[in-house]
Design a protein around this motif. Structure first.
Motif, PDB file in Angstrom:
ATOM      1  N   LYS A 116     -21.197  23.967  18.317  1.00 36.75           N
ATOM      2  CA  LYS A 116     -20.807  23.920  16.891  1.00 36.75           C
ATOM      3  C   LYS A 116     -21.769  24.779  16.080  1.00 36.75           C
ATOM      4  O   LYS A 116     -21.360  25.513  15.185  1.00 36.75           O
ATOM      5  CB  LYS A 116     -20.884  22.474  16.368  1.00 36.75           C
ATOM      6  CG  LYS A 116     -19.792  21.605  16.878  1.00 36.75           C
ATOM      7  CD  LYS A 116     -18.872  21.211  15.751  1.00 36.75           C
ATOM      8  CE  LYS A 116     -17.599  20.618  16.347  1.00 36.75           C
ATOM      9  NZ  LYS A 116     -16.579  20.336  15.429  1.00 36.75           N
ATOM     10  N   LEU A 117     -23.050  24.630  16.385  1.00 38.96           N
ATOM     11  CA  LEU A 117     -24.072  25.385  15.656  1.00 38.96           C
ATOM     12  C   LEU A 117     -23.750  26.879  15.720  1.00 38.96           C
ATOM     13  O   LEU A 117     -23.724  27.558  14.693  1.00 38.96           O
ATOM     14  CB  LEU A 117     -25.454  25.095  16.257  1.00 38.96           C
ATOM     15  CG  LEU A 117     -26.606  25.908  15.684  1.00 38.96           C
ATOM     16  CD1 LEU A 117     -26.868  25.525  14.228  1.00 38.96           C
ATOM     17  CD2 LEU A 117     -27.891  25.699  16.490  1.00 38.96           C
ATOM     18  N   MET A 121     -22.633  29.250  12.632  1.00 38.99           N
ATOM     19  CA  MET A 121     -23.535  30.376  12.308  1.00 38.99           C
ATOM     20  C   MET A 121     -22.757  31.678  12.285  1.00 38.99           C
ATOM     21  O   MET A 121     -22.960  32.526  11.425  1.00 38.99           O
ATOM     22  CB  MET A 121     -24.687  30.453  13.311  1.00 38.99           C
ATOM     23  CG  MET A 121     -25.735  29.394  13.059  1.00 38.99           C
ATOM     24  SD  MET A 121     -27.127  29.502  14.194  1.00 38.99           S
ATOM     25  CE  MET A 121     -27.871  31.042  13.698  1.00 38.99           C
ATOM     26  N   ASN A 122     -21.855  31.808  13.232  1.00 39.30           N
ATOM     27  CA  ASN A 122     -21.009  32.984  13.313  1.00 39.30           C
ATOM     28  C   ASN A 122     -20.140  33.107  12.051  1.00 39.30           C
ATOM     29  O   ASN A 122     -20.053  34.162  11.440  1.00 39.30           O
ATOM     30  CB  ASN A 122     -20.145  32.816  14.566  1.00 39.30           C
ATOM     31  CG  ASN A 122     -19.678  34.140  15.058  1.00 39.30           C
ATOM     32  OD1 ASN A 122     -20.299  35.167  14.770  1.00 39.30           O
ATOM     33  ND2 ASN A 122     -18.574  34.141  15.781  1.00 39.30           N
ATOM     34  N   GLU A 123     -19.525  31.997  11.675  1.00 40.83           N
ATOM     35  CA  GLU A 123     -18.675  31.998  10.472  1.00 40.83           C
ATOM     36  C   GLU A 123     -19.460  32.375   9.222  1.00 40.83           C
ATOM     37  O   GLU A 123     -18.952  33.022   8.315  1.00 40.83           O
ATOM     38  CB  GLU A 123     -18.085  30.596  10.246  1.00 40.83           C
ATOM     39  CG  GLU A 123     -16.720  30.427  10.859  1.00 40.83           C
ATOM     40  CD  GLU A 123     -16.128  29.056  10.552  1.00 40.83           C
ATOM     41  OE1 GLU A 123     -16.338  28.524   9.452  1.00 40.83           O
ATOM     42  OE2 GLU A 123     -15.473  28.514  11.462  1.00 40.83           O
ATOM     43  N   LEU A 124     -20.718  31.944   9.199  1.00 33.29           N
ATOM     44  CA  LEU A 124     -21.550  32.202   8.019  1.00 33.29           C
ATOM     45  C   LEU A 124     -22.317  33.523   8.130  1.00 33.29           C
ATOM     46  O   LEU A 124     -23.146  33.835   7.270  1.00 33.29           O
ATOM     47  CB  LEU A 124     -22.542  31.043   7.813  1.00 33.29           C
ATOM     48  CG  LEU A 124     -21.905  29.711   7.418  1.00 33.29           C
ATOM     49  CD1 LEU A 124     -22.888  28.559   7.594  1.00 33.29           C
ATOM     50  CD2 LEU A 124     -21.417  29.753   5.973  1.00 33.29           C
ATOM     51  N   GLU A 125     -22.021  34.263   9.204  1.00 34.74           N
ATOM     52  CA  GLU A 125     -22.662  35.555   9.445  1.00 34.74           C
ATOM     53  C   GLU A 125     -24.186  35.436   9.483  1.00 34.74           C
ATOM     54  O   GLU A 125     -24.912  36.229   8.893  1.00 34.74           O
ATOM     55  CB  GLU A 125     -22.193  36.606   8.418  1.00 34.74           C
ATOM     56  CG  GLU A 125     -20.690  36.844   8.511  1.00 34.74           C
ATOM     57  CD  GLU A 125     -20.167  37.885   7.530  1.00 34.74           C
ATOM     58  OE1 GLU A 125     -20.981  38.593   6.911  1.00 34.74           O
ATOM     59  OE2 GLU A 125     -18.933  37.981   7.390  1.00 34.74           O
ATOM     60  N   ILE A 148     -25.331  25.270   3.658  1.00 35.46           N
ATOM     61  CA  ILE A 148     -23.916  25.081   4.019  1.00 35.46           C
ATOM     62  C   ILE A 148     -23.809  24.724   5.507  1.00 35.46           C
ATOM     63  O   ILE A 148     -23.035  23.842   5.896  1.00 35.46           O
ATOM     64  CB  ILE A 148     -23.089  26.358   3.705  1.00 35.46           C
ATOM     65  CG1 ILE A 148     -23.145  26.677   2.211  1.00 35.46           C
ATOM     66  CG2 ILE A 148     -21.643  26.198   4.164  1.00 35.46           C
ATOM     67  CD1 ILE A 148     -22.592  28.048   1.841  1.00 35.46           C
ATOM     68  N   LEU A 149     -24.620  25.398   6.310  1.00 35.46           N
ATOM     69  CA  LEU A 149     -24.619  25.144   7.760  1.00 35.46           C
ATOM     70  C   LEU A 149     -24.919  23.673   8.045  1.00 35.46           C
ATOM     71  O   LEU A 149     -24.230  23.021   8.830  1.00 35.46           O
ATOM     72  CB  LEU A 149     -25.660  26.057   8.430  1.00 35.46           C
ATOM     73  CG  LEU A 149     -25.899  25.893   9.920  1.00 35.46           C
ATOM     74  CD1 LEU A 149     -24.658  26.280  10.714  1.00 35.46           C
ATOM     75  CD2 LEU A 149     -27.084  26.751  10.378  1.00 35.46           C
ATOM     76  N   ILE A 150     -25.935  23.154   7.371  1.00 41.99           N
ATOM     77  CA  ILE A 150     -26.305  21.749   7.582  1.00 41.99           C
ATOM     78  C   ILE A 150     -25.141  20.838   7.177  1.00 41.99           C
ATOM     79  O   ILE A 150     -24.773  19.912   7.903  1.00 41.99           O
ATOM     80  CB  ILE A 150     -27.592  21.399   6.803  1.00 41.99           C
ATOM     81  CG1 ILE A 150     -28.780  22.082   7.486  1.00 41.99           C
ATOM     82  CG2 ILE A 150     -27.806  19.893   6.724  1.00 41.99           C
ATOM     83  CD1 ILE A 150     -30.072  22.003   6.711  1.00 41.99           C
ATOM     84  N   ALA A 151     -24.541  21.146   6.033  1.00 47.63           N
ATOM     85  CA  ALA A 151     -23.408  20.321   5.566  1.00 47.63           C
ATOM     86  C   ALA A 151     -22.289  20.329   6.605  1.00 47.63           C
ATOM     87  O   ALA A 151     -21.693  19.284   6.894  1.00 47.63           O
ATOM     88  CB  ALA A 151     -22.904  20.850   4.222  1.00 47.63           C
TER      89      ALA A 151
END
Ligand code: ATP
Length: 217
Positions: A116-117, A121-125, A148-151
Motif C-alpha cells: 500500500k505504501l 507513494m506512486n500516486e503522490l509522485e 496525505i500519505l499518512i491519511a
C-alpha cells in the motif's frame, strides 16, 4: 439519521470579542463530498479543528454520528477520521521513522502494508528515497504529500482535508483531488481554495465574510 456523519447546528465561533462565524448549519452524510470555500479568516479551519476537539464552538452545536461533541466523542473522531491539517508538521527525523511512529498508535496498528505504501507513494509522485530524508528538510509540497500519505495509510473512510493540496502544482492537485473524489464510499469534508476540488461529485458550501449561514439539511 443513521448515515449522518457530521452536523453543525446554528454554529457560531468567536475569539474574544471577535465574531468569526455565526449561525452556520451543515449536515454531511456518509459518502458525501463537501467543499467549504470562503474568504480567509471566515472560520473554515476552525470548524474542522472543533471536530477534532482542538477548538470549541461559541454558539450552537456540532454532532458526530448523531452524538453531540464531547471530549469522548472527539476522541472517537480522532480514531475514526483521517485529518490532514493546513501545515503538516511531524517534527524531525527520517520520514520512514515518522511513518513507523504513526503506525505504533494502537488503533492504526497493522495498517501500514508495504505494498500500500508503495502504491500511494506512486500516486503522490513521491520517490522512494524520500523515506530516508529528514522530514524537517522536505519542501512544503513534499511535507503536504507525506501528510496525505499518512491519511491514506490509515485506511479510514472519513477525511477532514484542510488545504491539503495548497502547496502542490496544478497537475498534482488535480491528481490527488480526483483520487479522493472517485472513492464513492469516502466521506470528505474539504477546505480548499483549489479549483481542482470543484467537480460534479462535490457539494460546495460558501462561507460569507461575516459568518454565513449555510443550511443544507
Ligand atoms: N485560537 C485562536 N485564537 C484567536 N484567534 C483565532 C484562533 N484560531 C483562529 N483565530 C482567528 O479566527 C479567524 C478564523 O480562522 P480560520 O483559520 O478558521 O479561518 P479560515 O477561514 O480557515 O482562513 P484561511 O482560508 O485563511 O485558512 C482568523 O481571523 C484567525 O486569526
Amino acid at each position: 439519521m443513521q448515515d449522518e456523519i457530521i452536523r453543525y447546528e446554528s454554529a457560531g465561533i468567536s475569539f474574544g470579542r471577535k465574531k468569526v462565524l455565526s449561525d452556520f448549519s451543515l449536515c454531511i452524510r456518509r459518502g458525501k463530498k463537501v467543499l467549504m470555500k470562503g474568504k480567509s479568516g471566515t472560520g473554515k479551519s476552525t470548524l474542522i479543528k472543533i471536530l477534532m476537539g482542538f477548538e470549541k464552538l461559541s454558539e450552537g452545536s456540532v454532532y458526530y454520528r448523531g452524538k453531540p461533541l464531547s471530549p469522548q466523542v472527539a476522541w472517537q473522531v480522532r480514531k475514526e477520521v483521517a485529518y490532514v491539517s493546513q501545515d503538516t508538521d511531524l517534527g524531525e527525523g527520517p520520514v520512514k521513522t515518522l511513518l513507523e511512529e504513526v503506525n505504533s498508535y494502537r488503533p492504526n496498528r497493522e495498517k501500514m502494508k508495504p505494498e500500500k505504501l508503495h502504491m500511494f507513494m506512486n500516486e503522490l509522485e513521491l520517490e522512494k528515497d524520500i523515506l530516508d530524508k529528514n522530514f524537517e528538510n522536505l519542501s512544503g509540497g513534499e511535507k503536504q504529500r507525506i501528510g496525505i500519505l499518512i491519511a491514506l495509510l490509515l485506511e479510514r473512510d472519513i477525511f477532514l482535508l484542510d488545504e491539503a493540496t495548497s502547496a502542490l502544482d496544478s497537475g498534482l492537485k488535480k491528481k490527488v483531488a480526483d483520487s479522493f473524489l472517485k472513492q464513492a464510499g469516502w466521506t470528505l469534508f474539504i477546505v480548499s481554495h483549489d479549483r481542482e476540488w470543484e467537480s460534479k461529485e462535490v457539494e460546495i458550501v460558501e462561507i460569507g465574510k461575516n459568518g454565513t449561514d449555510h443550511t443544507n439539511s
